[in-house]
Scaffold this motif. Structure first.
Motif, PDB file in Angstrom:
ATOM      1  N   VAL A  97      40.142  41.562  53.883  1.00 32.63           N
ATOM      2  CA  VAL A  97      40.709  40.329  53.045  1.00 32.63           C
ATOM      3  C   VAL A  97      41.172  39.386  54.062  1.00 32.63           C
ATOM      4  N   ARG A 122      37.155  39.060  50.536  1.00 34.14           N
ATOM      5  CA  ARG A 122      37.675  37.882  49.796  1.00 34.14           C
ATOM      6  C   ARG A 122      38.373  36.988  50.699  1.00 34.14           C
ATOM      7  N   ALA A 135      46.216  39.922  48.615  1.00 37.47           N
ATOM      8  CA  ALA A 135      45.224  40.588  49.531  1.00 37.47           C
ATOM      9  C   ALA A 135      45.537  42.158  49.402  1.00 37.47           C
TER      10      ALA A 135
END
Ligand code: CA2
Length: 144
Positions: A97, A122, A135
């Protein structure tokens, strides 16, 4: 569950200048916040920071040999320039992430491109230090 939190150049200067963009907390505050969060959740975490692109590549490669389960990365300025970091993440194939403290989408045009985004599952932007915790939780909950 083993997570590596990696920060790029100048993140060690947080809290020292530009508090209007990055807040007034320091890198040590960030590490304490992450450490406490992970302790509460029973997650093993290592926080590393470097001002050097090659060192960041080395840390990503080492994560593979250390059997790290997830990487949280704020590549800082290398976000916008580094194919080497993108390639390293692809090479180790560890769920990742990307985090940015500031609202990069509302800043200069040169900050609108992220090479790491081509690999990251992400990208969390503009949530300050909370973005790192989000995260970590995403990876710990099996997001990839
Ligand atoms: O918003 C972020 O987290 C960034 O990754 C931070 C980087 C910047 O180059 C990215 O575009 C967005 C900068 C890292 C910290 O820079 C400082 C500058 C002055 C004082 C303290 C930190």
């Amino acid at each position: 569950m083993k997570i590596l939190v990696l920060n790029g150049p100048n993140i060690n200067m947080l809290g020292i200048r530009e508090p209007e963009i990055y807040g007034s907390l320091t890198y040590d505050d960030l590490v304490s916040m992450i450490t406490k969060h992970c302790e509460n959740k029973g997650i093993e975490v290592q926080c590393l920071q470097s001002n050097h692109e090659g060192t960041l590549v080395d840390y990503i490669q080492q994560a593979y040999f250390d059997k790290v389960n997830g990487i949280v990365i704020n590549p800082a300025a290398y976000t916008h320039t580094s194919v080497a970091l993108l390639d390293a993440l692809k090479a180790v194939s560890i769920p990742t992430v990307e985090v940015h403290i500031s609202k990069v989408d509302e800043r200069e045009s040169f900050r609108q491109l992220s090479y790491v985004s081509y690999y990251a599952s992400r990208t969390i932007i503009g949530k300050g230090f909370e973005g790192y915790l989000e995260a970590i939780d995403f990876l710990a909950d099996g997001g990839n």
